[in-house]
Design a protein around this motif. Structure first.
Motif, PDB file in Angstrom:
ATOM      1  N   LYS A 271       0.834  -1.207   0.000  1.00 13.63           N
ATOM      2  CA  LYS A 271       0.000   0.000   0.000  1.00 13.63           C
ATOM      3  C   LYS A 271       0.865   1.252   0.000  1.00 13.63           C
ATOM      4  CE  LYS A 271      -4.167  -0.703   2.160  1.00 13.63           C
ATOM      5  NZ  LYS A 271      -4.334   0.731   2.208  1.00 13.63           N
ATOM      6  N   GLN A 304      -6.234   0.464  -4.333  1.00 11.44           N
ATOM      7  CA  GLN A 304      -5.682  -0.358  -3.257  1.00 11.44           C
ATOM      8  C   GLN A 304      -6.717  -0.593  -2.153  1.00 11.44           C
ATOM      9  OE1 GLN A 304      -2.230   1.676  -1.683  1.00 11.44           O
ATOM     10  NE2 GLN A 304      -3.431   3.208  -0.587  1.00 11.44           N
ATOM     11  N   CYS A 308      -7.722  -4.388  -1.464  1.00  7.20           N
ATOM     12  CA  CYS A 308      -7.340  -4.865  -0.125  1.00  7.20           C
ATOM     13  C   CYS A 308      -8.562  -5.152   0.734  1.00  7.20           C
ATOM     14  CB  CYS A 308      -6.418  -3.851   0.560  1.00  7.20           C
ATOM     15  SG  CYS A 308      -4.772  -3.766  -0.185  1.00  7.20           S
TER      16      CYS A 308
END
Length: 333
Positions: A271, A304, A308
């Motif tokens: 990240k 992301q 995620c």
């Protein structure tokens, strides 16, 4: 599907970009927003320092191999991916877009979301706190050094690295250190008002984005960036993220990390921080270029979070399934 929802912060960023596109800061307002942005950035990093708990970092700092790999992923693997993308140059877009990809690749990891996803997935939260905080702090030094090193590799433009690092230390590191040293007096208040601190973070970032895009709009950013370019940034962000996730997952299995530590590696090693990246870009790059350079970072930020979130939900479901299985086996025995 919940993971496909836009992050509220991304919605605010889009609104801010639209506001700057239609009502950019001009004339005397430019200086006003410049001073306001500088103050907001200082406050942002002061609060980051005040939130940093030494006790939690110490609790999660013993697993040195885990932290060493996360730093390697953040500051070595990612920059290599950025350089490979520039070397490949698959699409003919503005040079600043490729600069933006390299820039996002050299940034430190996120703190809040990396810890939140690690907790959701059932990972080693103490190690995540340590890794994300260390990455954020190291990024203040390492990222500007990498900017100068990497930008000199693919650009003939001269750079004044020491001056940039000095500005970053003055505007980011000094408030961070003061905030952390003040924790003994304001730590309790910070813990009680975390939601207010989060709003301060967001407001600071939005101010920087408005200021940067106002300058970019005045310099004709939307004449150089169209839908095709935005789609390419989305595809490039997905490619970089999936490659980084695959490398981190492979490294976790290779090094024999536990499932809890594997989760930390995935969420702390894959990240990139919008909160660090936008203010730092405001210092490192010319004002006219900041808006277009941070576009890949802003899109990568949303990508992301979505990816995620999906991965964390899968880990959580797997944990619940294993726990239910163990309970059934325990009842049978």
């Amino acid at each position: 599907m919940g993971f496909l929802r836009l992050d509220p912060m991304m919605v605010k960023l889009i609104i801010t970009v639209l506001l700057a596109s239609f009502i950019p800061a001009k004339g005397g307002f430019v200086d006003f927003f410049e001073y306001l942005t500088t103050a907001a950035i200082a406050l942002l990093f002061f609060m980051h320092g005040a939130k940093l708990s030494r006790e939690k970092i110490i609790a999660g700092s013993s697993h040195w191999r885990l932290h060493l790999w996360i730093m390697c992923s953040t500051f070595v693997v990612f920059p290599i991916l950025g350089l490979l993308l520039v070397w490949w140059h698959p699409v003919n877009v503005s040079t600043e877009i490729y600069t933006g990809f390299i820039y996002l690749c050299i940034l430190p990891a996120t703190v809040q979301s990396a810890i939140a996803f690690t907790s959701m997935a059932g990972g080693n939260v103490a190690a995540a706190v340590c890794a994300a905080s260390a990455s954020s702090l190291l990024g203040v030094f390492v990222s500007p050094l990498l900017v100068n090193l990497v930008m000199n590799v693919h650009s003939d433009a001269p750079s004044n690295g020491l001056e940039q690092i000095g500005k970053i230390m003055l505007q980011l590191l000094v408030p961070f250190v003061i905030g952390h040293l003040s924790r003994r007096w304001i730590g309790g208040w910070v813990e009680k008002h975390r939601s207010l601190i989060g709003k301060t973070d967001q407001t600071s970032i939005l101010l920087v984005v408005y200021s940067a895009f106002s300058e970019a709009v005045v310099n004709g950013i939307w004449h150089r960036v169209g839908i095709d370019t935005l789609l390419w940034i989305l595809v490039g962000s997905l490619a970089i993220l999936f490659i980084a996730l695959a490398i981190n997952l492979g490294a976790s299995r290779l090094f024999g990390f536990s499932r809890a530590d594997e989760i930390v590696v995935l969420f702390c090693g894959s990240k990139k921080s919008l909160a660090n990246g936008v203010p730092m870009a405001n210092i490192l790059f010319p004002a006219a270029s900041v808006g277009i350079i941070v576009l890949p970072l802003m899109i990568f930020h949303q990508v992301q979070l979505m990816v995620c979130s999906f991965i964390a939900q899968r880990y959580k479901a797997g944990n619940e399934k294993r726990l239910a299985q163990q309970q059934i086996e325990a009842q049978k025995s």
